[in-house]
Design an enzyme around this catalytic site. Structure first.
Site, PDB file in Angstrom:
ATOM      1  N   TYR A  39       0.819  -1.214   0.000  1.00  0.00           N
ATOM      2  CA  TYR A  39       0.000   0.000   0.000  1.00  0.00           C
ATOM      3  C   TYR A  39       0.850   1.260   0.000  1.00  0.00           C
ATOM      4  O   TYR A  39       2.068   1.202   0.203  1.00  0.00           O
ATOM      5  CB  TYR A  39      -0.948  -0.001   1.207  1.00  0.00           C
ATOM      6  CG  TYR A  39      -0.273   0.314   2.525  1.00  0.00           C
ATOM      7  CD1 TYR A  39       0.552  -0.597   3.160  1.00  0.00           C
ATOM      8  CD2 TYR A  39      -0.453   1.560   3.131  1.00  0.00           C
ATOM      9  CE1 TYR A  39       1.171  -0.301   4.369  1.00  0.00           C
ATOM     10  CE2 TYR A  39       0.152   1.880   4.339  1.00  0.00           C
ATOM     11  CZ  TYR A  39       0.969   0.941   4.948  1.00  0.00           C
ATOM     12  OH  TYR A  39       1.586   1.245   6.128  1.00  0.00           O
ATOM     13  N   GLU A  87      12.559   2.243  13.778  1.00  0.00           N
ATOM     14  CA  GLU A  87      11.628   3.318  13.387  1.00  0.00           C
ATOM     15  C   GLU A  87      10.456   3.268  14.344  1.00  0.00           C
ATOM     16  O   GLU A  87      10.558   2.628  15.397  1.00  0.00           O
ATOM     17  CB  GLU A  87      11.188   3.119  11.939  1.00  0.00           C
ATOM     18  CG  GLU A  87      10.502   1.776  11.707  1.00  0.00           C
ATOM     19  CD  GLU A  87      10.133   1.519  10.255  1.00  0.00           C
ATOM     20  OE1 GLU A  87       9.872   2.479   9.523  1.00  0.00           O
ATOM     21  OE2 GLU A  87      10.082   0.336   9.881  1.00  0.00           O
ATOM     22  N   LYS A 122       6.532  -2.012   2.036  1.00  0.00           N
ATOM     23  CA  LYS A 122       5.324  -1.423   2.627  1.00  0.00           C
ATOM     24  C   LYS A 122       4.156  -2.383   2.431  1.00  0.00           C
ATOM     25  O   LYS A 122       3.273  -2.163   1.595  1.00  0.00           O
ATOM     26  CB  LYS A 122       5.053  -0.053   1.984  1.00  0.00           C
ATOM     27  CG  LYS A 122       4.176   0.842   2.842  1.00  0.00           C
ATOM     28  CD  LYS A 122       4.246   2.272   2.376  1.00  0.00           C
ATOM     29  CE  LYS A 122       3.213   3.166   3.031  1.00  0.00           C
ATOM     30  NZ  LYS A 122       3.351   3.346   4.462  1.00  0.00           N
ATOM     31  N   LEU A 155      11.215   1.119   7.004  1.00  0.00           N
ATOM     32  CA  LEU A 155      10.563   1.519   5.766  1.00  0.00           C
ATOM     33  C   LEU A 155      11.247   2.799   5.271  1.00  0.00           C
ATOM     34  O   LEU A 155      11.394   3.747   6.054  1.00  0.00           O
ATOM     35  CB  LEU A 155       9.079   1.812   6.007  1.00  0.00           C
ATOM     36  CG  LEU A 155       8.368   2.185   4.712  1.00  0.00           C
ATOM     37  CD1 LEU A 155       8.006   0.940   3.922  1.00  0.00           C
ATOM     38  CD2 LEU A 155       7.145   3.024   4.972  1.00  0.00           C
TER      39      LEU A 155
END
Ligand code: PLP
Length: 291
Positions: free
Chosen positions: A36, A187, A150, A211
């Site tokens: 996505y 992250e 992702k 990511l």
């Protein structure tokens, strides 16, 4: 009741967001077998569309979903939907799954990728929050080995964000490896992390453990253009705990200061001066990347 304003596009059919439906046998539903993007819309214009579509193509390739459309075709659909939605400040959510068919783990020989998209309202971070900064908690990074893609497999991210919310925090920051000292910051549940350590702006590298955020990349570029070097290197939990400033970056919040980590104030306990500067130069670059 949550705000369900917006429109959806499901394999070519446009409906209201509330009325959108996908087939029960979609592999996204059973396996999270898809990828996505989330793209920001400001004043009816899209931010960094090309960068998002490039990452989308890379994600499809990584999990071997044949791209059902070209970037130009995705772009045309997105623009059509943004125009139809008539929501000036919005988010475009774009998803492709491996398709619909009998539930079996291996790829279906004949499945056609399923494209869905929606446009829904997204407001900017309130000025008072931007000035005060947000709070974060740290959690163990228990995600799969390929967080650079992702994909729809966001269960660990969902659980981490819920842990943050239950502690009244905005974000959960993932730490990989063991304490003390050994843990590395990767992250956050839906953001990248940047810290100011000993006067230097540091962010973990895109080495497969994070990511590659579009906001992160553009923040690094705009900072460097403004003469503020950003160092991409491993960042330890110990460094994060003693950082002068911490910030998180994501499509919705841009560059956002963190005032508290695990209940302890960061720096002066508000958005720091370097964060503020990085936000300002990012926003100058933002305007140039609207289309
Ligand atoms: N990291 C994760 C795990 C995310 O899910 C996101 C965005 O959803 C980000 C980082 C930030 O990426 P971007 O700046 O492209 O929104």
């Amino acid at each position: 009741m949550a705000d369900l304003r917006g429109i959806a596009w499901v394999n070519g059919k446009i409906t209201s967001l509330e009325d959108a439906q996908v087939p029960f046998l979609d592999r996204g539903y059973f396996f999270g077998d898809g990828v996505y993007e989330a793209i920001k819309v400001t004043g009816g214009k899209l931010f960094a569309l090309e960068e998002h579509l490039e990452r989308f193509e890379r994600s499809m390739k990584e999990i071997r979903i044949p791209a059902p459309k070209t970037k130009a075709e995705f772009s045309a659909i997105i623009r059509e939907c943004v125009e139809k939605a008539e929501i000036p400040d919005a988010m475009v959510y774009l998803q492709v799954t491996r398709g619909v068919g009998p539930r079996m783990h291996a790829f279906l020989p004949k499945a056609e990728p399923m494209v869905t998209l929606f446009v829904s309202p997204m407001s900017d971070v309130a000025e008072v929050v931007r000035k005060a900064g947000v709070t974060c908690v740290t959690v163990a990074d228990e995600r799969w080995a390929h967080p650079h893609i992702k994909t729809l497999n966001l269960l660990p991210n969902v659980l981490a964000k819920q842990t943050a919310e239950e502690q009244g925090a905005y974000e959960a920051i993932f730490i990989r490896g063991e304490e003390p000292g050994g843990g590395l910051v990767t992250e956050a549940s839906s953001s990248n992390v940047v810290a100011v350590v000993d006067g230097q702006v540091v962010t973990p590298p895109t080495n497969g453990s994070i990511l590659p955020g579009v906001t992160r990349a553009i923040m690094i570029e705009t900072a460097r253009e403004a003469g503020i070097p950003v160092i991409e290197r491993d960042l330890t939990l110990e460094e994060l705990r003693r950082a002068e400033e911490i910030m998180v970056t994501n499509t919705g919040a841009e560059v956002l200061g963190v005032r508290e980590l695990d209940g302890i104030p960061v720096g002066k306990g508000e958005t720091g001066p370097i964060t503020q500067k990085l936000y300002e130069v990012f926003m100058e670059g933002f305007a140039k990347r609207l289309s």
